[in-house]
Design a protein around this motif. Structure first.
Motif, PDB file in Angstrom:
ATOM      1  N   LEU A 115      11.772  87.205  52.857  1.00  0.00           N
ATOM      2  CA  LEU A 115      12.293  87.926  54.083  1.00  0.00           C
ATOM      3  C   LEU A 115      11.852  87.477  55.424  1.00  0.00           C
ATOM      4  N   THR A 116      10.558  86.793  55.278  1.00  0.00           N
ATOM      5  CA  THR A 116       9.977  86.128  56.668  1.00  0.00           C
ATOM      6  C   THR A 116      11.090  85.634  57.638  1.00  0.00           C
ATOM      7  N   GLY A 117      10.880  86.182  58.595  1.00  0.00           N
ATOM      8  CA  GLY A 117      11.591  85.502  59.876  1.00  0.00           C
ATOM      9  C   GLY A 117      12.344  86.749  60.562  1.00  0.00           C
ATOM     10  N   LYS A 118      13.501  86.272  61.344  1.00  0.00           N
ATOM     11  CA  LYS A 118      14.283  87.065  62.284  1.00  0.00           C
ATOM     12  C   LYS A 118      15.723  87.231  61.655  1.00  0.00           C
ATOM     13  N   TRP A 119      16.161  88.626  61.724  1.00  0.00           N
ATOM     14  CA  TRP A 119      17.427  89.071  61.041  1.00  0.00           C
ATOM     15  C   TRP A 119      18.088  90.023  62.032  1.00  0.00           C
ATOM     16  N   LYS A 120      19.163  89.854  61.950  1.00  0.00           N
ATOM     17  CA  LYS A 120      20.276  90.699  63.037  1.00  0.00           C
ATOM     18  C   LYS A 120      21.313  91.434  62.229  1.00  0.00           C
ATOM     19  N   ASN A 121      21.582  92.644  62.524  1.00  0.00           N
ATOM     20  CA  ASN A 121      22.541  93.360  62.024  1.00  0.00           C
ATOM     21  C   ASN A 121      23.903  93.680  62.642  1.00  0.00           C
ATOM     22  N   ASP A 122      24.821  94.363  62.039  1.00  0.00           N
ATOM     23  CA  ASP A 122      26.194  94.652  62.564  1.00  0.00           C
ATOM     24  C   ASP A 122      26.056  95.450  63.800  1.00  0.00           C
ATOM     25  N   LEU A 123      24.918  96.160  64.070  1.00  0.00           N
ATOM     26  CA  LEU A 123      24.914  96.952  65.193  1.00  0.00           C
ATOM     27  C   LEU A 123      24.121  96.108  66.378  1.00  0.00           C
ATOM     28  N   ASP A 124      23.929  94.982  66.141  1.00  0.00           N
ATOM     29  CA  ASP A 124      23.198  94.138  67.047  1.00  0.00           C
ATOM     30  C   ASP A 124      21.713  94.524  67.187  1.00  0.00           C
ATOM     31  N   SER A 125      21.230  95.375  66.142  1.00  0.00           N
ATOM     32  CA  SER A 125      19.579  95.572  66.131  1.00  0.00           C
ATOM     33  C   SER A 125      18.947  94.237  65.360  1.00  0.00           C
ATOM     34  N   ASN A 126      17.909  93.992  65.633  1.00  0.00           N
ATOM     35  CA  ASN A 126      17.318  92.848  64.857  1.00  0.00           C
ATOM     36  C   ASN A 126      15.825  93.210  64.498  1.00  0.00           C
ATOM     37  N   MET A 127      15.407  92.576  63.517  1.00  0.00           N
ATOM     38  CA  MET A 127      13.959  92.676  63.167  1.00  0.00           C
ATOM     39  C   MET A 127      13.213  91.452  62.828  1.00  0.00           C
ATOM     40  N   THR A 128      11.933  91.278  63.110  1.00  0.00           N
ATOM     41  CA  THR A 128      11.268  90.400  62.766  1.00  0.00           C
ATOM     42  C   THR A 128      10.255  90.598  61.566  1.00  0.00           C
ATOM     43  N   ILE A 129      10.097  89.864  60.384  1.00  0.00           N
ATOM     44  CA  ILE A 129       9.438  90.150  59.278  1.00  0.00           C
ATOM     45  C   ILE A 129       8.419  89.292  59.136  1.00  0.00           C
ATOM     46  N   ARG A 130       6.929  89.308  59.293  1.00  0.00           N
ATOM     47  CA  ARG A 130       5.742  88.587  59.287  1.00  0.00           C
ATOM     48  C   ARG A 130       5.944  87.946  57.856  1.00  0.00           C
ATOM     49  N   ASN A 131       4.745  87.232  57.657  1.00  0.00           N
ATOM     50  CA  ASN A 131       4.634  86.498  56.266  1.00  0.00           C
ATOM     51  C   ASN A 131       4.686  87.558  55.263  1.00  0.00           C
ATOM     52  N   VAL A 132       5.217  87.299  54.006  1.00  0.00           N
ATOM     53  CA  VAL A 132       5.453  87.905  52.864  1.00  0.00           C
ATOM     54  C   VAL A 132       4.159  87.634  51.890  1.00  0.00           C
ATOM     55  N   THR A 133       3.400  88.577  51.316  1.00  0.00           N
ATOM     56  CA  THR A 133       2.213  88.220  50.410  1.00  0.00           C
ATOM     57  C   THR A 133       2.818  87.613  49.165  1.00  0.00           C
ATOM     58  N   ASP A 134       1.832  87.153  48.288  1.00  0.00           N
ATOM     59  CA  ASP A 134       2.074  86.774  47.061  1.00  0.00           C
ATOM     60  C   ASP A 134       2.440  88.059  46.075  1.00  0.00           C
ATOM     61  N   LYS A 135       2.176  89.155  46.551  1.00  0.00           N
ATOM     62  CA  LYS A 135       2.474  90.431  45.871  1.00  0.00           C
ATOM     63  C   LYS A 135       3.794  90.968  46.504  1.00  0.00           C
ATOM     64  N   GLY A 136       4.601  90.370  47.538  1.00  0.00           N
ATOM     65  CA  GLY A 136       5.643  90.871  47.939  1.00  0.00           C
ATOM     66  C   GLY A 136       5.447  91.788  49.039  1.00  0.00           C
ATOM     67  N   GLU A 137       4.320  91.946  49.611  1.00  0.00           N
ATOM     68  CA  GLU A 137       4.218  92.997  50.951  1.00  0.00           C
ATOM     69  C   GLU A 137       4.422  92.186  52.279  1.00  0.00           C
ATOM     70  N   PHE A 138       4.807  93.116  52.987  1.00  0.00           N
ATOM     71  CA  PHE A 138       5.255  92.518  54.215  1.00  0.00           C
ATOM     72  C   PHE A 138       5.183  93.523  55.394  1.00  0.00           C
ATOM     73  N   SER A 139       5.244  93.126  56.654  1.00  0.00           N
ATOM     74  CA  SER A 139       5.204  94.160  57.578  1.00  0.00           C
ATOM     75  C   SER A 139       5.998  93.151  58.629  1.00  0.00           C
ATOM     76  N   GLY A 140       6.514  94.027  59.856  1.00  0.00           N
ATOM     77  CA  GLY A 140       7.104  93.400  60.965  1.00  0.00           C
ATOM     78  C   GLY A 140       7.491  94.340  61.866  1.00  0.00           C
ATOM     79  N   ILE A 141       8.533  94.115  62.844  1.00  0.00           N
ATOM     80  CA  ILE A 141       8.802  94.946  63.978  1.00  0.00           C
ATOM     81  C   ILE A 141      10.493  95.076  64.087  1.00  0.00           C
ATOM     82  N   TYR A 142      10.922  96.165  64.174  1.00  0.00           N
ATOM     83  CA  TYR A 142      12.374  96.475  64.201  1.00  0.00           C
ATOM     84  C   TYR A 142      12.673  96.770  65.767  1.00  0.00           C
ATOM     85  N   TYR A 143      13.740  96.085  66.423  1.00  0.00           N
ATOM     86  CA  TYR A 143      14.065  96.312  67.531  1.00  0.00           C
ATOM     87  C   TYR A 143      15.530  96.896  67.456  1.00  0.00           C
TER      88      TYR A 143
END
Ligand SMILES: *[C@@H]1O[C@H](CO)[C@@H](O)[C@H](O)[C@H]1NC(C)=O
Ligand SMILES: *[C@@H]1O[C@H](CO)[C@@H](O)[C@H](O)[C@H]1NC(C)=O
Ligand SMILES: *[C@@H]1O[C@H](CO)[C@@H](O)[C@H](O)[C@H]1NC(C)=O
Ligand SMILES: *[C@@H]1O[C@H](CO)[C@@H](O)[C@H](O)[C@H]1NC(C)=O
Length: 143
Positions: free
Chosen positions: A26-54
């Protein structure tokens, strides 16, 4: 394309360089059907991640706002995932759950969410949760 499993095990943190990423990390930038977007930082080898939702939409109709998110994904083909967004502009919390699919070669995140609004008291509890659907697609990386 290098086979997913062996490739993942070799790296404690997956690189941000999208050209090297296997699909549905999931690392990277994503956009949805309502024009919101999110940036997901590095995904760890256990599948954990954090990010920012706009978010482009807020219940009060105020301007776009950014809020932190944390979650997990499975490290499999077309993985399931979930994350929580802590809205910085209200007392609300949203949890997303979904799955990444590769549809005609493109990643698509099919999600459902529950938004919990702050109820003034227990009498208002029954109407404090909203449910919805969002579909995200990957935004090209920008330097
Ligand atoms: C993400 O991973 C890349 C490659 O391993 C590394 O260079 C970068 O510093 C990492 N970023 C964060 C925020 O950990
Ligand atoms: C992400 O969404 C925010 C809020 O709608 C917007 O201001 C920003 O331009 C968007 N970024 C991209 C890359 O679409
Ligand atoms: C969650 O949002 C609240 C504001 O609504 C903020 O005070 C708090 O620091 C946030 N928590 C995190 C982990 O960002
Ligand atoms: C609960 O909150 C609602 C909405 O603010 C209010 O109308 C109602 O009077 C409150 N009830 C009690 C028992 O405090």
């Amino acid at each position: 394309r290098v086979s997913g499993g062996a490739w993942l095990l070799g790296y404690p943190l997956l690189p941000l360089n999208l050209s090297l990423l296997p699909q549905c990390i999931l690392t990277g930038k994503w956009k949805n059907d309502l024009d919101s977007n999110m940036t997901i930082r590095n995904v760890t080898d256990k599948g954990e991640f954090s990010g920012i939702y706009y978010t482009a939409v807020t219940a009060g109709g105020s301007s776009p706002k950014e809020s932190p998110l944390v979650g997990y994904q499975h490290l499999s083909e077309e993985p399931t995932f979930g994350f929580t967004v802590n809205w910085t502009f209200s007392d609300s919390i949203t949890v997303f759950t979904g799955q990444c699919f590769i549809d005609e070669g493109k990643e698509v995140l099919k999600t459902m969410w529950l938004l919990r609004a702050h109820a003034d008291n227990i009498t208002s509890d029954w109407k404090a949760t909203l449910v919805g659907i969002n579909v995200f697609t990957r935004l090209p990386s920008q330097k």
